[in-house]
Design an enzyme around this catalytic site. Sequence first.
Site, PDB file in Angstrom:
ATOM      1  N   TRP A 137     -70.286 -40.318   9.474  1.00 43.03           N
ATOM      2  CA  TRP A 137     -71.424 -41.492   8.534  1.00 43.03           C
ATOM      3  C   TRP A 137     -70.303 -41.399   7.145  1.00 43.03           C
ATOM      4  O   TRP A 137     -71.308 -40.597   6.394  1.00 43.03           O
ATOM      5  CB  TRP A 137     -72.406 -41.496   8.825  1.00 43.03           C
ATOM      6  CG  TRP A 137     -73.096 -42.967   8.536  1.00 43.03           C
ATOM      7  CD1 TRP A 137     -73.912 -43.296   6.892  1.00 43.03           C
ATOM      8  CD2 TRP A 137     -73.799 -43.689   8.637  1.00 43.03           C
ATOM      9  NE1 TRP A 137     -73.819 -43.899   6.654  1.00 43.03           N
ATOM     10  CE2 TRP A 137     -74.599 -44.865   7.678  1.00 43.03           C
ATOM     11  CE3 TRP A 137     -73.456 -44.085  10.519  1.00 43.03           C
ATOM     12  CZ2 TRP A 137     -74.358 -46.167   7.697  1.00 43.03           C
ATOM     13  CZ3 TRP A 137     -73.549 -46.055  10.314  1.00 43.03           C
ATOM     14  CH2 TRP A 137     -74.210 -46.540   9.571  1.00 43.03           C
ATOM     15  N   MET A 138     -70.291 -43.085   7.099  1.00 41.63           N
ATOM     16  CA  MET A 138     -70.718 -42.931   5.284  1.00 41.63           C
ATOM     17  C   MET A 138     -70.726 -44.793   4.867  1.00 41.63           C
ATOM     18  O   MET A 138     -70.890 -45.077   5.576  1.00 41.63           O
ATOM     19  CB  MET A 138     -68.747 -43.360   4.730  1.00 41.63           C
ATOM     20  CG  MET A 138     -68.755 -43.796   3.345  1.00 41.63           C
ATOM     21  SD  MET A 138     -66.767 -43.752   2.971  1.00 41.63           S
ATOM     22  CE  MET A 138     -65.967 -44.814   4.097  1.00 41.63           C
ATOM     23  N   ASN A 139     -71.874 -45.031   3.919  1.00 36.29           N
ATOM     24  CA  ASN A 139     -71.972 -45.821   3.872  1.00 36.29           C
ATOM     25  C   ASN A 139     -71.479 -46.746   2.454  1.00 36.29           C
ATOM     26  O   ASN A 139     -70.179 -46.483   2.080  1.00 36.29           O
ATOM     27  CB  ASN A 139     -73.205 -46.783   4.037  1.00 36.29           C
ATOM     28  CG  ASN A 139     -74.237 -45.517   3.685  1.00 36.29           C
ATOM     29  OD1 ASN A 139     -75.102 -44.778   4.489  1.00 36.29           O
ATOM     30  ND2 ASN A 139     -75.718 -46.237   3.296  1.00 36.29           N
ATOM     31  N   ASP A 140     -72.077 -46.776   1.638  1.00 32.21           N
ATOM     32  CA  ASP A 140     -71.939 -47.131   0.121  1.00 32.21           C
ATOM     33  C   ASP A 140     -71.155 -46.522  -1.250  1.00 32.21           C
ATOM     34  O   ASP A 140     -71.869 -45.682  -1.006  1.00 32.21           O
ATOM     35  CB  ASP A 140     -73.538 -47.860  -1.175  1.00 32.21           C
ATOM     36  CG  ASP A 140     -74.126 -48.279  -0.051  1.00 32.21           C
ATOM     37  OD1 ASP A 140     -74.092 -48.274   1.103  1.00 32.21           O
ATOM     38  OD2 ASP A 140     -75.431 -48.336  -0.611  1.00 32.21           O
ATOM     39  N   GLN A 198     -72.609 -42.418   0.386  1.00 35.69           N
ATOM     40  CA  GLN A 198     -73.464 -42.123   0.659  1.00 35.69           C
ATOM     41  C   GLN A 198     -72.740 -41.543   2.301  1.00 35.69           C
ATOM     42  O   GLN A 198     -71.902 -41.941   2.596  1.00 35.69           O
ATOM     43  CB  GLN A 198     -73.955 -43.483   1.209  1.00 35.69           C
ATOM     44  CG  GLN A 198     -75.050 -43.941   0.123  1.00 35.69           C
ATOM     45  CD  GLN A 198     -75.752 -42.772   0.155  1.00 35.69           C
ATOM     46  OE1 GLN A 198     -77.167 -43.081   0.664  1.00 35.69           O
ATOM     47  NE2 GLN A 198     -75.890 -42.520  -1.100  1.00 35.69           N
ATOM     48  N   TRP A 236     -76.194 -42.882  10.540  1.00 41.27           N
ATOM     49  CA  TRP A 236     -77.045 -42.669   8.984  1.00 41.27           C
ATOM     50  C   TRP A 236     -78.056 -41.669   9.071  1.00 41.27           C
ATOM     51  O   TRP A 236     -78.493 -41.344  10.002  1.00 41.27           O
ATOM     52  CB  TRP A 236     -77.910 -44.014   8.795  1.00 41.27           C
ATOM     53  CG  TRP A 236     -77.769 -44.544   7.479  1.00 41.27           C
ATOM     54  CD1 TRP A 236     -77.556 -44.710   6.135  1.00 41.27           C
ATOM     55  CD2 TRP A 236     -79.517 -43.791   7.079  1.00 41.27           C
ATOM     56  NE1 TRP A 236     -78.170 -44.334   4.890  1.00 41.27           N
ATOM     57  CE2 TRP A 236     -79.560 -44.455   5.701  1.00 41.27           C
ATOM     58  CE3 TRP A 236     -80.616 -43.555   7.185  1.00 41.27           C
ATOM     59  CZ2 TRP A 236     -81.109 -43.385   4.854  1.00 41.27           C
ATOM     60  CZ3 TRP A 236     -81.791 -43.328   6.608  1.00 41.27           C
ATOM     61  CH2 TRP A 236     -81.815 -42.999   5.544  1.00 41.27           C
ATOM     62  N   ARG A 287     -84.685 -48.511  -6.259  1.00 41.35           N
ATOM     63  CA  ARG A 287     -83.270 -47.898  -6.106  1.00 41.35           C
ATOM     64  C   ARG A 287     -81.965 -48.204  -6.777  1.00 41.35           C
ATOM     65  O   ARG A 287     -82.082 -49.600  -7.191  1.00 41.35           O
ATOM     66  CB  ARG A 287     -83.235 -46.978  -4.821  1.00 41.35           C
ATOM     67  CG  ARG A 287     -83.205 -48.833  -3.655  1.00 41.35           C
ATOM     68  CD  ARG A 287     -82.768 -48.140  -2.161  1.00 41.35           C
ATOM     69  NE  ARG A 287     -82.571 -49.778  -1.837  1.00 41.35           N
ATOM     70  CZ  ARG A 287     -83.721 -50.978  -0.483  1.00 41.35           C
ATOM     71  NH1 ARG A 287     -85.050 -49.453  -0.529  1.00 41.35           N
ATOM     72  NH2 ARG A 287     -83.329 -50.956   0.058  1.00 41.35           N
ATOM     73  N   ASP A 288     -80.969 -47.687  -6.260  1.00 39.60           N
ATOM     74  CA  ASP A 288     -79.115 -48.162  -6.075  1.00 39.60           C
ATOM     75  C   ASP A 288     -79.464 -48.152  -7.611  1.00 39.60           C
ATOM     76  O   ASP A 288     -78.614 -49.611  -8.233  1.00 39.60           O
ATOM     77  CB  ASP A 288     -79.649 -49.271  -5.787  1.00 39.60           C
ATOM     78  CG  ASP A 288     -79.558 -49.062  -4.457  1.00 39.60           C
ATOM     79  OD1 ASP A 288     -79.961 -48.266  -3.998  1.00 39.60           O
ATOM     80  OD2 ASP A 288     -78.956 -50.125  -4.080  1.00 39.60           O
ATOM     81  N   GLU A 328     -80.251 -55.616  -2.875  1.00 40.27           N
ATOM     82  CA  GLU A 328     -79.947 -53.567  -3.481  1.00 40.27           C
ATOM     83  C   GLU A 328     -78.081 -53.596  -3.834  1.00 40.27           C
ATOM     84  O   GLU A 328     -77.855 -54.915  -3.965  1.00 40.27           O
ATOM     85  CB  GLU A 328     -79.192 -53.731  -2.323  1.00 40.27           C
ATOM     86  CG  GLU A 328     -80.644 -53.255  -0.889  1.00 40.27           C
ATOM     87  CD  GLU A 328     -80.191 -52.136   0.848  1.00 40.27           C
ATOM     88  OE1 GLU A 328     -81.164 -51.681   1.026  1.00 40.27           O
ATOM     89  OE2 GLU A 328     -79.413 -52.714   0.936  1.00 40.27           O
TER      90      GLU A 328
HETATM   91  C1  FRU Z   1     -77.064 -50.146   0.785  1.00 35.78           C
HETATM   92  C2  FRU Z   1     -78.435 -49.142   0.945  1.00 35.78           C
HETATM   93  C3  FRU Z   1     -79.206 -49.100  -0.390  1.00 35.78           C
HETATM   94  C4  FRU Z   1     -79.626 -46.710  -0.763  1.00 35.78           C
HETATM   95  C5  FRU Z   1     -78.657 -46.720   0.477  1.00 35.78           C
HETATM   96  C6  FRU Z   1     -78.898 -45.952   1.950  1.00 35.78           C
HETATM   97  O1  FRU Z   1     -76.353 -50.465   1.855  1.00 35.78           O
HETATM   98  O2  FRU Z   1     -79.855 -49.388   1.620  1.00 35.78           O
HETATM   99  O3  FRU Z   1     -79.438 -49.826  -1.263  1.00 35.78           O
HETATM  100  O4  FRU Z   1     -79.827 -46.807  -1.403  1.00 35.78           O
HETATM  101  O5  FRU Z   1     -78.496 -47.565   0.992  1.00 35.78           O
HETATM  102  O6  FRU Z   1     -78.006 -44.845   2.162  1.00 35.78           O
END
Ligand code: FRU
Length: 478
Positions: free
Chosen positions: A27-30, A46, A54, A141-142, A197
């Site tokens: 899995w990968m996100n941001d 991420q 996730w 966050r972020d 975010e």
């Molecule tokens: C955005 C988010 C961020 C958080 C991260 C968690 O996609 O929800 O706000 O830091 O992903 O994976």
Amino acid sequence: MRTHDEQQVVTGVVVRPAFHFTPRTNWMNDPNGLVYVDDRWHLYFQYNPEGSDWGNMSWGHATSADLQHWTEHEVALSHRPGEQIFSGSAVVAPDSGLVAYYTSAYDDGRQAQSTAKSTDGHRWVSDPHNPVLDRGTTSFRDPKIIRHVADDGTLTWVMLAVEADDRKVLFHTSLDLRTWEYTGSYGPLGAEGVVWECPDLVRLPVDGDEGDQRWVLLLSTNPVGDDPDPGGSSMSWVLGRFDGRVFHSDATQLTRLDHGRDFYAGVTFDSAPDDAAVMLGWMSNWRYAADVPAAPWRGAMSLPRQLSLRTIERTPVLVQEPAKFIHSLLTGAPEREVATPWRARHDAHAVIEMHWDPTQTGTVRYEVRGDADVVLSVEHRPDRGEVMIARSGTDAAALHPDFPSSTVFPLRRSGGVRMLVVVDGPLVEVFFHGGEAAASHLLFMGSDTVTSRLSSTLDGPIALTMAGSVVADRPERG
Ligand code: FRU
């Protein structure tokens, strides 16, 4: 936060993108910690080192010399008992190497900002006093660290971070990258029922005029609550002023940044050559990110996009130009005029540039599909000055009920139309007029060759340049 049961989806072949970053597995996100240092672009992201859903959020790591070819490395910042490593940023700090800021997401729900240092971008040492910025809240966050240079040359570090549930961006400043002073907030505005975010703030000249600089706030919004908007997560931008302490804007609404369904959490690199604002986004949507095939990677980054401001119909518009290598892929490919209807079967990694005179062609429709019953259609409607993009088909609906989509957005009316379509496995990014409008979509076409098709209401020609091996290419009969 987002654990979903594994879903069985029949999509056939999922072709791994060739010139977009995807992790080897999982899995990968941001995108996180985007920074350019020692001739290398560093991309952290991420990442779940242990699975394709996730969870266990950590920072994966990859580097590139050219933004096109990426090498994945060991996990840079790993989750630990009681704490996940959420999104954040990195900067090249004078005399102290790389400094990263990330959100420590503790199992008790608290979210606070922590820091780590590195000399080589590979080995990171977290500060023993983490978290260094804690408000005792649960959706703080972020952190995105940017620089502000005053007229007298003084460098101030500025941290943007969200109170996500309040739809606010908080500003803190620091002279040493360690102690932070709260200087104000921006928001809320725009749609309710979303969290804010991944903020970023970039200074851009208007029409290349260094004497006319404006600030653009970038923001990602994700619908939450009992009846969330099925359109899911998306990005926006706002034009405003920044005095080194807090962002101000006269805007009463956010402006959509990408008209597709799959562009989120986009942020820019620190220290890019020539101070360019180069953005990467995550090509998915929280609405169904957990339901797309894990093949065995789940999650892809967008093409890098260089941001600028261009005056269109008397208004500054955020322009997102795809990375230069996309244009070099087209170098040497012949431009030809095609008559509609036209179609070509080509491999699933292709760059197609088209331009036409709408007074000669009328409405132009471009479609791409593979062996699965899923199609992306893009229709330019000159009479209405708009573009319609739809993702449809029974296999699209089978993936998730909200995966089929349809959207309409305005496009400038003057002059010819220029459209760039980039297909890379299941990723399709469409740009108009060199990035005056962009739309990004996931499209699981189920085969390693796909068909592009063009039709129009009038007979005028379409000039077309294509990179990517063409299997068969012909005008359609009848
Ligand atoms: C955005 C988010 C961020 C958080 C991260 C968690 O996609 O929800 O706000 O830091 O992903 O994976």
